[in-house]
Scaffold this motif. Structure first.
Motif, PDB file in Angstrom:
ATOM      1  N   TRP A 153      34.241  26.981  52.713  1.00  0.00           N
ATOM      2  CA  TRP A 153      34.662  28.081  51.866  1.00  0.00           C
ATOM      3  C   TRP A 153      34.928  29.449  52.525  1.00  0.00           C
ATOM      4  CZ3 TRP A 153      35.542  26.861  47.151  1.00  0.00           C
ATOM      5  CH2 TRP A 153      35.154  25.517  46.583  1.00  0.00           C
ATOM      6  N   LYS A 154      34.575  29.423  53.869  1.00  0.00           N
ATOM      7  CA  LYS A 154      34.858  30.700  54.734  1.00  0.00           C
ATOM      8  C   LYS A 154      34.622  31.926  54.009  1.00  0.00           C
ATOM      9  CE  LYS A 154      38.504  28.093  57.318  1.00  0.00           C
ATOM     10  NZ  LYS A 154      37.949  26.839  57.018  1.00  0.00           N
ATOM     11  N   PRO A 155      33.373  32.252  53.676  1.00  0.00           N
ATOM     12  CA  PRO A 155      33.141  33.568  52.931  1.00  0.00           C
ATOM     13  C   PRO A 155      33.282  34.875  54.016  1.00  0.00           C
ATOM     14  CG  PRO A 155      30.887  32.390  53.651  1.00  0.00           C
ATOM     15  CD  PRO A 155      32.133  31.438  53.921  1.00  0.00           C
ATOM     16  N   ALA A 156      33.933  35.734  53.500  1.00  0.00           N
ATOM     17  CA  ALA A 156      34.345  36.887  54.457  1.00  0.00           C
ATOM     18  C   ALA A 156      33.115  37.834  54.189  1.00  0.00           C
ATOM     19  CB  ALA A 156      35.601  37.490  53.677  1.00  0.00           C
ATOM     20  N   THR A 157      32.374  38.026  53.131  1.00  0.00           N
ATOM     21  CA  THR A 157      31.385  38.878  52.962  1.00  0.00           C
ATOM     22  C   THR A 157      30.024  38.265  52.881  1.00  0.00           C
ATOM     23  OG1 THR A 157      31.409  38.989  50.626  1.00  0.00           O
ATOM     24  CG2 THR A 157      33.015  40.738  52.185  1.00  0.00           C
ATOM     25  N   ILE A 158      28.813  39.239  52.878  1.00  0.00           N
ATOM     26  CA  ILE A 158      27.412  38.558  52.632  1.00  0.00           C
ATOM     27  C   ILE A 158      27.669  38.369  51.100  1.00  0.00           C
ATOM     28  CG2 ILE A 158      25.054  39.228  52.556  1.00  0.00           C
ATOM     29  CD1 ILE A 158      25.583  40.805  54.984  1.00  0.00           C
ATOM     30  N   GLY A 159      28.170  39.088  50.446  1.00  0.00           N
ATOM     31  CA  GLY A 159      28.202  38.811  48.807  1.00  0.00           C
ATOM     32  C   GLY A 159      28.818  37.503  48.294  1.00  0.00           C
ATOM     33  N   GLU A 160      29.747  37.318  49.197  1.00  0.00           N
ATOM     34  CA  GLU A 160      30.279  35.844  48.674  1.00  0.00           C
ATOM     35  C   GLU A 160      29.617  34.787  49.245  1.00  0.00           C
ATOM     36  OE1 GLU A 160      34.474  35.737  50.297  1.00  0.00           O
ATOM     37  OE2 GLU A 160      34.903  37.631  49.581  1.00  0.00           O
ATOM     38  N   ALA A 161      29.158  34.809  50.334  1.00  0.00           N
ATOM     39  CA  ALA A 161      28.083  33.896  50.803  1.00  0.00           C
ATOM     40  C   ALA A 161      26.885  33.757  49.914  1.00  0.00           C
ATOM     41  CB  ALA A 161      27.793  33.934  52.302  1.00  0.00           C
ATOM     42  N   LEU A 162      26.313  34.667  49.559  1.00  0.00           N
ATOM     43  CA  LEU A 162      25.180  34.422  48.859  1.00  0.00           C
ATOM     44  C   LEU A 162      25.158  34.347  47.270  1.00  0.00           C
ATOM     45  CD1 LEU A 162      22.862  37.379  50.417  1.00  0.00           C
ATOM     46  CD2 LEU A 162      22.984  34.931  50.816  1.00  0.00           C
ATOM     47  N   PHE A 163      26.296  34.836  46.813  1.00  0.00           N
ATOM     48  CA  PHE A 163      26.442  34.697  45.248  1.00  0.00           C
ATOM     49  C   PHE A 163      27.758  34.137  44.941  1.00  0.00           C
ATOM     50  CE2 PHE A 163      23.711  38.190  45.989  1.00  0.00           C
ATOM     51  CZ  PHE A 163      22.405  37.804  45.025  1.00  0.00           C
ATOM     52  N   ASN A 164      27.863  32.731  44.798  1.00  0.00           N
ATOM     53  CA  ASN A 164      29.282  31.997  44.777  1.00  0.00           C
ATOM     54  C   ASN A 164      29.419  31.059  43.738  1.00  0.00           C
ATOM     55  OD1 ASN A 164      28.482  29.652  46.033  1.00  0.00           O
ATOM     56  ND2 ASN A 164      27.781  30.743  47.710  1.00  0.00           N
ATOM     57  N   TYR A 165      30.329  30.402  43.681  1.00  0.00           N
ATOM     58  CA  TYR A 165      30.673  29.464  42.524  1.00  0.00           C
ATOM     59  C   TYR A 165      31.113  28.148  43.358  1.00  0.00           C
ATOM     60  CZ  TYR A 165      30.857  33.110  39.110  1.00  0.00           C
ATOM     61  OH  TYR A 165      30.527  33.883  38.163  1.00  0.00           O
ATOM     62  N   TRP A 166      30.453  27.900  44.523  1.00  0.00           N
ATOM     63  CA  TRP A 166      30.938  26.673  45.460  1.00  0.00           C
ATOM     64  C   TRP A 166      30.498  25.538  44.746  1.00  0.00           C
ATOM     65  CZ3 TRP A 166      28.786  28.812  50.623  1.00  0.00           C
ATOM     66  CH2 TRP A 166      29.555  30.285  50.799  1.00  0.00           C
ATOM     67  N   ASP A 167      31.221  24.305  44.664  1.00  0.00           N
ATOM     68  CA  ASP A 167      30.498  23.151  44.326  1.00  0.00           C
ATOM     69  C   ASP A 167      29.675  22.582  45.240  1.00  0.00           C
ATOM     70  OD1 ASP A 167      32.567  22.409  45.755  1.00  0.00           O
ATOM     71  OD2 ASP A 167      34.140  21.470  44.455  1.00  0.00           O
TER      72      ASP A 167
END
Length: 115
Positions: free
Chosen positions: A101-115
């Protein structure tokens, strides 16, 4: 609180929607860490949110202060959540998810819609 949104498979967070007279916000809680953030409310219907990007975190200092009083959760600020993501600082996040998923920010990594 006007609504409590529970995820099914995705996203990886819970959302409590809070209505004020002049705005509506949500408190999001990560499924697997004792961290909270404040964001604009989002649908938890995976089909409608996956195309709309990451959560938009907002600064609500008074609410953040009340949430922090519990001492059970760390309340992350928008500035913290917008910092670049470094996987070694968050070892609980699955390395294969980070690689895919290559999260760019901490927010993307911690709160996401990954399956």
């Amino acid at each position: 609180m006007t609504d409590f949104r529970v995820p099914t498979v995705t996203p990886n967070f819970w959302q409590a929607v809070v209505a004020y007279r002049d705005r509506t916000i949500s408190v999001v809680a990560a499924n697997d860490l004792p961290v909270l953030a404040i964001a604009r409310p989002r649908s938890l219907d995976g089909a409608s949110v996956q195309d709309s990007g990451p959560l938009e975190f907002v600064d609500e200092p008074e609410l953040a202060a009340v949430l922090a009083e519990t001492e059970q959760f760390r309340v992350l600020t928008p500035a913290e959540l917008e910092r670049s993501f470094a996987a070694e600082e968050w070892p609980h996040i699955t390395r294969s998810d980070v690689a895919y998923w290559k999260p760019a920010t901490i927010g993307e990594a911690l709160f996401n819609y990954w399956d």
